[in-house]
Design a protein around this motif. Structure first.
Motif, PDB file in Angstrom:
ATOM      1  N   CYS A  12       1.138  -0.930   0.008  1.00  0.00           N
ATOM      2  CA  CYS A  12       0.037  -0.194   0.030  1.00  0.00           C
ATOM      3  C   CYS A  12       1.076   1.309  -0.316  1.00  0.00           C
ATOM      4  N   CYS A  13       0.590   2.274  -0.275  1.00  0.00           N
ATOM      5  CA  CYS A  13       1.110   3.582  -0.719  1.00  0.00           C
ATOM      6  C   CYS A  13       0.765   4.410   0.419  1.00  0.00           C
ATOM      7  N   GLY A  14      -0.199   3.710   0.948  1.00  0.00           N
ATOM      8  CA  GLY A  14      -0.359   4.631   2.887  1.00  0.00           C
ATOM      9  C   GLY A  14      -1.154   5.594   2.663  1.00  0.00           C
ATOM     10  N   GLN A  15      -1.747   5.792   1.731  1.00  0.00           N
ATOM     11  CA  GLN A  15      -3.030   6.565   1.939  1.00  0.00           C
ATOM     12  C   GLN A  15      -4.133   6.460   2.434  1.00  0.00           C
ATOM     13  N   PRO A  16      -4.289   5.199   3.067  1.00  0.00           N
ATOM     14  CA  PRO A  16      -5.715   5.539   3.825  1.00  0.00           C
ATOM     15  C   PRO A  16      -5.108   5.791   4.995  1.00  0.00           C
ATOM     16  N   MET A  17      -3.810   5.991   5.197  1.00  0.00           N
ATOM     17  CA  MET A  17      -3.563   6.102   7.045  1.00  0.00           C
ATOM     18  C   MET A  17      -3.570   7.511   6.629  1.00  0.00           C
ATOM     19  N   VAL A  18      -2.668   8.508   5.841  1.00  0.00           N
ATOM     20  CA  VAL A  18      -3.023   9.580   5.277  1.00  0.00           C
ATOM     21  C   VAL A  18      -3.952  10.448   5.481  1.00  0.00           C
ATOM     22  N   ASN A  19      -4.899   9.392   4.741  1.00  0.00           N
ATOM     23  CA  ASN A  19      -6.482  10.156   4.487  1.00  0.00           C
ATOM     24  C   ASN A  19      -7.117  10.423   6.130  1.00  0.00           C
ATOM     25  N   THR A  20      -7.188   9.197   6.300  1.00  0.00           N
ATOM     26  CA  THR A  20      -7.826   9.645   8.377  1.00  0.00           C
ATOM     27  C   THR A  20      -6.824   9.934   9.496  1.00  0.00           C
ATOM     28  N   GLY A  21      -5.571  10.452   8.756  1.00  0.00           N
ATOM     29  CA  GLY A  21      -5.007  10.901   9.867  1.00  0.00           C
ATOM     30  C   GLY A  21      -3.884  10.519  10.373  1.00  0.00           C
ATOM     31  N   TYR A  22      -3.340   9.571  10.270  1.00  0.00           N
ATOM     32  CA  TYR A  22      -2.441   8.058  10.947  1.00  0.00           C
ATOM     33  C   TYR A  22      -1.005   8.481   9.698  1.00  0.00           C
ATOM     34  N   LEU A  23      -0.718   9.964   9.526  1.00  0.00           N
ATOM     35  CA  LEU A  23       0.469  10.085   9.262  1.00  0.00           C
ATOM     36  C   LEU A  23       1.679   9.108   9.319  1.00  0.00           C
ATOM     37  N   ASP A  24       1.823   9.123  11.110  1.00  0.00           N
ATOM     38  CA  ASP A  24       3.309   7.867  11.806  1.00  0.00           C
ATOM     39  C   ASP A  24       2.965   7.138  10.977  1.00  0.00           C
ATOM     40  N   GLU A  25       1.806   6.329  11.513  1.00  0.00           N
ATOM     41  CA  GLU A  25       1.710   5.060  10.455  1.00  0.00           C
ATOM     42  C   GLU A  25       1.564   4.962   9.176  1.00  0.00           C
ATOM     43  N   ALA A  26       2.026   5.384   8.223  1.00  0.00           N
ATOM     44  CA  ALA A  26       2.133   5.582   6.810  1.00  0.00           C
ATOM     45  C   ALA A  26       3.839   5.511   7.072  1.00  0.00           C
ATOM     46  N   VAL A  27       4.667   6.204   7.667  1.00  0.00           N
ATOM     47  CA  VAL A  27       5.727   6.338   7.669  1.00  0.00           C
ATOM     48  C   VAL A  27       6.464   4.621   7.048  1.00  0.00           C
ATOM     49  N   PRO A  28       6.643   3.206   7.195  1.00  0.00           N
ATOM     50  CA  PRO A  28       6.847   2.215   7.635  1.00  0.00           C
ATOM     51  C   PRO A  28       6.586   1.919   5.586  1.00  0.00           C
ATOM     52  N   LEU A  29       5.633   2.407   5.936  1.00  0.00           N
ATOM     53  CA  LEU A  29       4.727   1.660   3.688  1.00  0.00           C
ATOM     54  C   LEU A  29       5.771   3.117   3.138  1.00  0.00           C
ATOM     55  N   LEU A  30       6.161   4.034   3.252  1.00  0.00           N
ATOM     56  CA  LEU A  30       6.685   5.284   2.861  1.00  0.00           C
ATOM     57  C   LEU A  30       7.489   4.867   2.254  1.00  0.00           C
ATOM     58  N   ARG A  31       8.263   4.108   3.261  1.00  0.00           N
ATOM     59  CA  ARG A  31       9.968   3.648   2.865  1.00  0.00           C
ATOM     60  C   ARG A  31       9.539   2.073   2.340  1.00  0.00           C
ATOM     61  N   ARG A  32       8.679   1.659   2.438  1.00  0.00           N
ATOM     62  CA  ARG A  32       9.192   0.395   1.616  1.00  0.00           C
ATOM     63  C   ARG A  32       8.314   0.083   0.304  1.00  0.00           C
ATOM     64  N   HIS A  33       8.015   1.816  -0.164  1.00  0.00           N
ATOM     65  CA  HIS A  33       7.666   2.260  -1.246  1.00  0.00           C
ATOM     66  C   HIS A  33       8.860   2.534  -2.320  1.00  0.00           C
ATOM     67  N   LEU A  34       9.639   3.266  -1.445  1.00  0.00           N
ATOM     68  CA  LEU A  34      10.345   3.996  -1.766  1.00  0.00           C
ATOM     69  C   LEU A  34      11.788   2.759  -2.011  1.00  0.00           C
ATOM     70  N   GLU A  35      12.113   1.424  -1.556  1.00  0.00           N
ATOM     71  CA  GLU A  35      12.487   0.491  -1.686  1.00  0.00           C
ATOM     72  C   GLU A  35      12.188  -0.498  -2.888  1.00  0.00           C
ATOM     73  N   ALA A  36      11.135  -0.358  -3.223  1.00  0.00           N
ATOM     74  CA  ALA A  36      10.123  -1.092  -3.923  1.00  0.00           C
ATOM     75  C   ALA A  36      10.884  -0.340  -5.223  1.00  0.00           C
ATOM     76  N   PHE A  37      10.738   1.095  -6.066  1.00  0.00           N
ATOM     77  CA  PHE A  37      10.834   1.495  -6.703  1.00  0.00           C
ATOM     78  C   PHE A  37      12.117   1.870  -6.997  1.00  0.00           C
ATOM     79  N   GLU A  38      12.856   2.289  -5.645  1.00  0.00           N
ATOM     80  CA  GLU A  38      14.165   2.441  -6.780  1.00  0.00           C
ATOM     81  C   GLU A  38      15.008   1.891  -7.776  1.00  0.00           C
ATOM     82  N   GLY A  39      15.533   3.261  -8.151  1.00  0.00           N
ATOM     83  CA  GLY A  39      16.128   2.875 -10.020  1.00  0.00           C
ATOM     84  C   GLY A  39      15.524   2.959 -10.804  1.00  0.00           C
ATOM     85  N   TYR A  40      13.968   3.136 -11.269  1.00  0.00           N
ATOM     86  CA  TYR A  40      13.118   2.476 -12.147  1.00  0.00           C
ATOM     87  C   TYR A  40      12.859   4.051 -13.101  1.00  0.00           C
ATOM     88  N   GLU A  41      12.795   4.731 -14.376  1.00  0.00           N
ATOM     89  CA  GLU A  41      12.882   5.776 -14.312  1.00  0.00           C
ATOM     90  C   GLU A  41      11.968   6.574 -14.703  1.00  0.00           C
TER      91      GLU A  41
END
Length: 271
Positions: free
Chosen positions: A41-70
């Protein structure tokens, strides 16, 4: 160019044909598409509901998964908008300068119609879809991303497609993710208005760039037995004219187009 496909949770769980359609479409246009299996998950449900801190692990996972793509292509205005705009908010709140720097340096993210029109520079993608179609511009694609008329330009270039305008097209359908759960009665009322406008258009197919919105409106249209189908934009653009193969001719038999005189056959004149 190698792009990463962010397929989104909704499509992965409920609408896998949309992800397949994106791959089919982009490969047909000469794009090398990869699906990083580590994505979540990109973390949108957490952010939209106000849980920004809980979205941090998802953000890190997203950055790792899509590293190196153009580039990253997303068949969802909602999730594309989240990655482009909300990820920075999450990184800033985290207080981690490294995370913020990683967000700023990440590959550009495009909603599907943006990528086709702005990056590939195509409007006619070689699609064929002989149906009467209307289009619902979802809120995030319309207001957060500003995709404008890109989706309708793509649809109008499809061979066989008859495009009809949707009355009150820019009105929200009422889904809104968790809004539909917290404010169910309001959500249903808004969805009913959208469904009514779809019926007024006399379209056979309602198209949008977000399956979440199509699930909401499509459910109402189905319960009303309207006969209107819903389809993601990617699935329409991936459609092509069916190839009808001619059966092989049997040796010694005349083809259907053979110029044989029936009268001569009747009198034994053709040998």
């Amino acid at each position: 160019m190698t792009v990463g496909l962010l397929v989104t949770c909704m499509n992965d769980a409920l609408f896998p044909d949309t992800g397949r359609a994106v791959v089919t479409l982009l490969r047909r246009l000469g794009v090398d598409v990869d699906f990083p299996a580590a994505q979540t998950c990109c973390g949108q449900p957490m952010v939209n509901t106000g849980y920004l801190d809980e979205a941090v692990p998802l953000l890190r996972r997203h950055l790792e998964a899509f590293e190196g793509y153009e580039a990253v292509v997303v068949p969802s205005g909602s999730c594309a908008g989240s990655v482009r705009h909300q990820h920075r908010l999450v990184a800033e709140r985290s207080g981690d300068p490294g995370l913020l720097r990683a967000v700023e340096q990440a590959a550009p993210v495009y909603e599907l119609s943006e990528y086709l029109v702005d990056v590939l520079g195509v409007v006619d993608v070689g699609a064929y879809f002989p149906h009467r179609v209307t289009y619902h511009p979802t809120c995030h694609s319309l207001r957060m991303l500003g995709v404008g008329d890109r989706p309708t330009r793509l649809l109008k270039a499809v061979r066989g497609l008859r495009f009809v305008e949707l009355p009150e097209a820019t009105e929200c359908c009422g889904f809104g993710g968790t809004f539909a759960v917290k404010n169910a009665e309001t959500s249903i009322a808004m969805g009913a208005d959208k469904a009514r406008h779809v019926r007024e258009s006399a379209a056979e197919v309602l198209v949008a760039g977000d399956n979440s919105c199509l699930t909401h409106v499509g459910g109402l249209l189905s319960r009303e037995r309207s006969g209107v189908r819903v389809m993601h934009l990617a699935e329409v653009l991936a459609s092509t004219e069916p190839v009808i193969e001619q059966p092989p001719r049997e040796a010694g038999r005349e083809s259907a187009g053979s110029a044989v005189d029936p009268a001569a056959l009747a009198h034994g004149g053709a040998r």
